[in-house]
Design an enzyme around this catalytic site. Structure first.
Site, PDB file in Angstrom:
ATOM      1  N   ARG A  57       7.931  -5.303  24.568  1.00  0.00           N
ATOM      2  CA  ARG A  57       6.862  -4.782  23.695  1.00  0.00           C
ATOM      3  C   ARG A  57       6.699  -3.265  23.461  1.00  0.00           C
ATOM      4  O   ARG A  57       6.100  -3.168  22.279  1.00  0.00           O
ATOM      5  CB  ARG A  57       5.264  -5.221  24.499  1.00  0.00           C
ATOM      6  CG  ARG A  57       4.181  -5.425  23.589  1.00  0.00           C
ATOM      7  CD  ARG A  57       2.891  -5.588  24.100  1.00  0.00           C
ATOM      8  NE  ARG A  57       2.694  -6.311  25.501  1.00  0.00           N
ATOM      9  CZ  ARG A  57       2.605  -5.697  26.797  1.00  0.00           C
ATOM     10  NH1 ARG A  57       2.419  -4.232  26.739  1.00  0.00           N
ATOM     11  NH2 ARG A  57       2.597  -6.227  27.771  1.00  0.00           N
ATOM     12  N   TYR A 110      -9.497  -2.230   1.166  1.00  0.00           N
ATOM     13  CA  TYR A 110      -8.688  -3.909   1.518  1.00  0.00           C
ATOM     14  C   TYR A 110      -9.782  -4.390   2.245  1.00  0.00           C
ATOM     15  O   TYR A 110     -10.442  -4.139   3.196  1.00  0.00           O
ATOM     16  CB  TYR A 110      -7.711  -3.296   2.141  1.00  0.00           C
ATOM     17  CG  TYR A 110      -6.686  -4.514   2.558  1.00  0.00           C
ATOM     18  CD1 TYR A 110      -6.109  -5.289   1.522  1.00  0.00           C
ATOM     19  CD2 TYR A 110      -6.527  -4.986   3.985  1.00  0.00           C
ATOM     20  CE1 TYR A 110      -5.361  -6.602   2.085  1.00  0.00           C
ATOM     21  CE2 TYR A 110      -5.692  -6.039   4.237  1.00  0.00           C
ATOM     22  CZ  TYR A 110      -5.105  -6.671   3.409  1.00  0.00           C
ATOM     23  OH  TYR A 110      -4.446  -7.909   4.075  1.00  0.00           O
ATOM     24  N   ASP A 182      -5.123   4.349   4.180  1.00  0.00           N
ATOM     25  CA  ASP A 182      -3.982   3.200   3.899  1.00  0.00           C
ATOM     26  C   ASP A 182      -3.141   3.681   2.758  1.00  0.00           C
ATOM     27  O   ASP A 182      -3.541   3.617   1.675  1.00  0.00           O
ATOM     28  CB  ASP A 182      -5.079   1.864   3.607  1.00  0.00           C
ATOM     29  CG  ASP A 182      -4.015   0.316   3.272  1.00  0.00           C
ATOM     30  OD1 ASP A 182      -2.773   0.674   2.807  1.00  0.00           O
ATOM     31  OD2 ASP A 182      -4.605  -0.422   3.670  1.00  0.00           O
TER      32      ASP A 182
HETATM   33  C1  LIG Z   1      -1.411  -6.505   2.357  1.00  0.00           C
HETATM   34  C2  LIG Z   1      -2.217  -5.066   2.541  1.00  0.00           C
HETATM   35  C3  LIG Z   1      -2.651  -5.000   4.137  1.00  0.00           C
HETATM   36  C4  LIG Z   1      -2.312  -5.716   5.320  1.00  0.00           C
HETATM   37  O1  LIG Z   1      -1.021  -5.864   5.629  1.00  0.00           O
HETATM   38  P1  LIG Z   1      -0.273  -7.162   6.098  1.00  0.00           P
HETATM   39  O2  LIG Z   1       0.929  -6.958   6.641  1.00  0.00           O
HETATM   40  O3  LIG Z   1      -0.621  -8.406   5.341  1.00  0.00           O
HETATM   41  O4  LIG Z   1      -1.382  -7.385   7.516  1.00  0.00           O
HETATM   42  C5  LIG Z   1      -3.195  -3.604   4.213  1.00  0.00           C
HETATM   43  N1  LIG Z   1      -3.415  -2.714   3.286  1.00  0.00           N
HETATM   44  C6  LIG Z   1      -3.352  -3.247   1.971  1.00  0.00           C
HETATM   45  C7  LIG Z   1      -3.854  -2.304   0.806  1.00  0.00           C
HETATM   46  C8  LIG Z   1      -2.637  -4.377   1.743  1.00  0.00           C
HETATM   47  O5  LIG Z   1      -2.380  -4.784   0.511  1.00  0.00           O
END
Ligand SMILES: *Cc1c(COP(=O)(O)O)cnc(C)c1O
Length: 389
Positions: A57, A110, A182
């Site tokens: 892990r 998001y 993000d």
């Molecule tokens: C898709 C997405 C996520 C989440 O990613 P996953 O791998 O699907 O959990 C986070 N932020 C943005 C901007 C996304 O488009």
């Protein structure tokens, strides 16, 4: 290797053939148990688990190689790989908050990030307020003595406004508030978060790093100052990246630069064609002059990926659905960042700011197909839209 220009680093980061019989790619090491010859050897490894293998892990040579590559791509000190982009978001946000704290989240985040606040943080006594991403001067009015983290995302999910990141991150930094970003849209390639005051960058590596729509993977990247706080959060949550998926993420990164450049060129060609169509109210593409925050994109980003928004002219839902259903090259589906084109009708919640358009929104991911074929496909889709308007 840590020197070299961006595209050179992408090819060599996390690569260690001399440790693997000269093979160019690291093998997929699958692991749960890691065995030790003596109690003393196990204790020694546990004293520095960031550099040793102690349990499946906690990472394998495969996930460590992927982490090394992402850290170099984004310009952070360390990356921790987790099982999805959402796991990256949760572990980063949970790292910095306790009951009684407050966080700020941009209004165009998001949607699952909003859900984390509403359905989870709230239950543990952490309050969230949302701020208008395009009013950077007003962000500090939301700061409270108990504010611990601010969440930024640029461009915003579905609406693609680009906020003034250095202004917002700078204000947060002055107030002692951690900046969590993000950075998925830029793939960590077109935007360097740590040069603009971001403390922790999260990416859905599911998107452009994996790049082929066949694995879920997340990355949390930070500077050394925050490493232990974030690592403790990932550890206690039990998050982990599967070795096969980390392998696919690393493999995808070797072609990231050429794929992204093609996504950028194709995306712009399609976006510009759409902008000239009478059925389209507005194209929300950060590289186009009328996108909110285009000037910040131009100043801070070095390119655009293949994801953008399209506001159709006001029309009944059936017409929007007819447009989407008629498309053959654009598959209908969530996620993005693979080699193929996608379309998704979107519904956006706003509580602290205005939407850039009230018209029906669809999100397009422009893939690596010939853009002329994509335009022809969209042309047929717009015919269907007109027929049912
Ligand atoms: C898709 C997405 C996520 C989440 O990613 P996953 O791998 O699907 O959990 C986070 N932020 C943005 C901007 C996304 O488009």
């Amino acid at each position: 290797m840590s020197g070299g220009k961006r595209d050179t680093r992408l090819i060599h980061a996390g690569s260690n053939p001399e440790e693997n019989f000269g093979l160019i790619n690291p093998p997929v090491y699958r692991a749960s148990t890691v065995s030790f010859p003596t109690v003393a050897a196990q204790a020694k490894a546990r004293r520095n688990p960031e550099q040793n293998f102690v349990y499946g892990r906690r990472g394998t040579p495969t996930s460590f190689a992927f982490e090394d590559a992402v850290a170099q791509l984004e310009g952070g000190d360390r990356t921790i790989a987790v099982g999805s982009g959402l796991a990256a978001i949760s572990s980063a946000m949970l790292a910095f908050v306790s009951a009684g704290d407050h966080v700020l989240v941009c209004d165009n985040a998001y949607t699952p990030t909003r859900n984390l606040s509403e359905n989870f943080l709230k239950r543990f006594g952490v309050e969230t307020s949302y701020y208008d991403p395009m009013d950077s001067a007003a962000v500090k009015d939301h700061f409270r003595p108990n504010s611990k983290a601010i969440y930024v995302e640029a461009p915003g999910s579905h609406t693609f406004e680009v906020m003034d990141l250095p202004a917002i991150a700078g204000a947060a930094r002055d107030a002692g508030i951690k900046v969590v970003m993000d950075n998925t849209w830029s793939a960590g390639y077109f935007f360097k978060p740590f040069e603009y005051g971001v403390d922790v960058s999260v990416q859905a590596a599911t998107k452009y790093q994996v790049g082929h729509s066949d694995a879920m993977l997340g990355a949390v990247t930070m500077l050394n100052d925050d490493l232990e706080t974030v690592a403790a959060s990932v550890r206690v949550l039990g998050f982990h990246a599967a070795p096969d998926d980390a392998y696919l993420g690393l493999r995808g990164m070797r072609t990231l630069s050429v794929r992204l450049k093609r996504h950028e060129i194709n995306g712009l060609k399609v976006a510009e064609w759409l902008a000239g169509r009478p059925e389209i109210e507005r194209v929300l593409h950060p590289a186009m002059a009328d996108c909110p925050g285009h000037e910040f994109w131009k100043r801070d980003f070095t390119g655009a990926s293949g994801l953008f928004g399209v506001a159709l002219k006001p029309a009944p839902k059936e017409a929007v659905n007819a447009f989407v259903d008629r498309l053959e090259l654009f598959a209908l589906g969530g996620s993005w960042g693979g080699y193929e084109s996608l379309v998704l009708p979107t519904n956006v919640t706003r509580t602290a700011s205005q939407l850039p358009s009230d018209a029906p929104l669809v999100r397009l991911h422009v893939g690596l197909e010939d853009p002329d074929d994509l335009i022809e496909d969209l042309n047929a889709g717009l015919d269907a839209f007109n027929d049912s308007r």
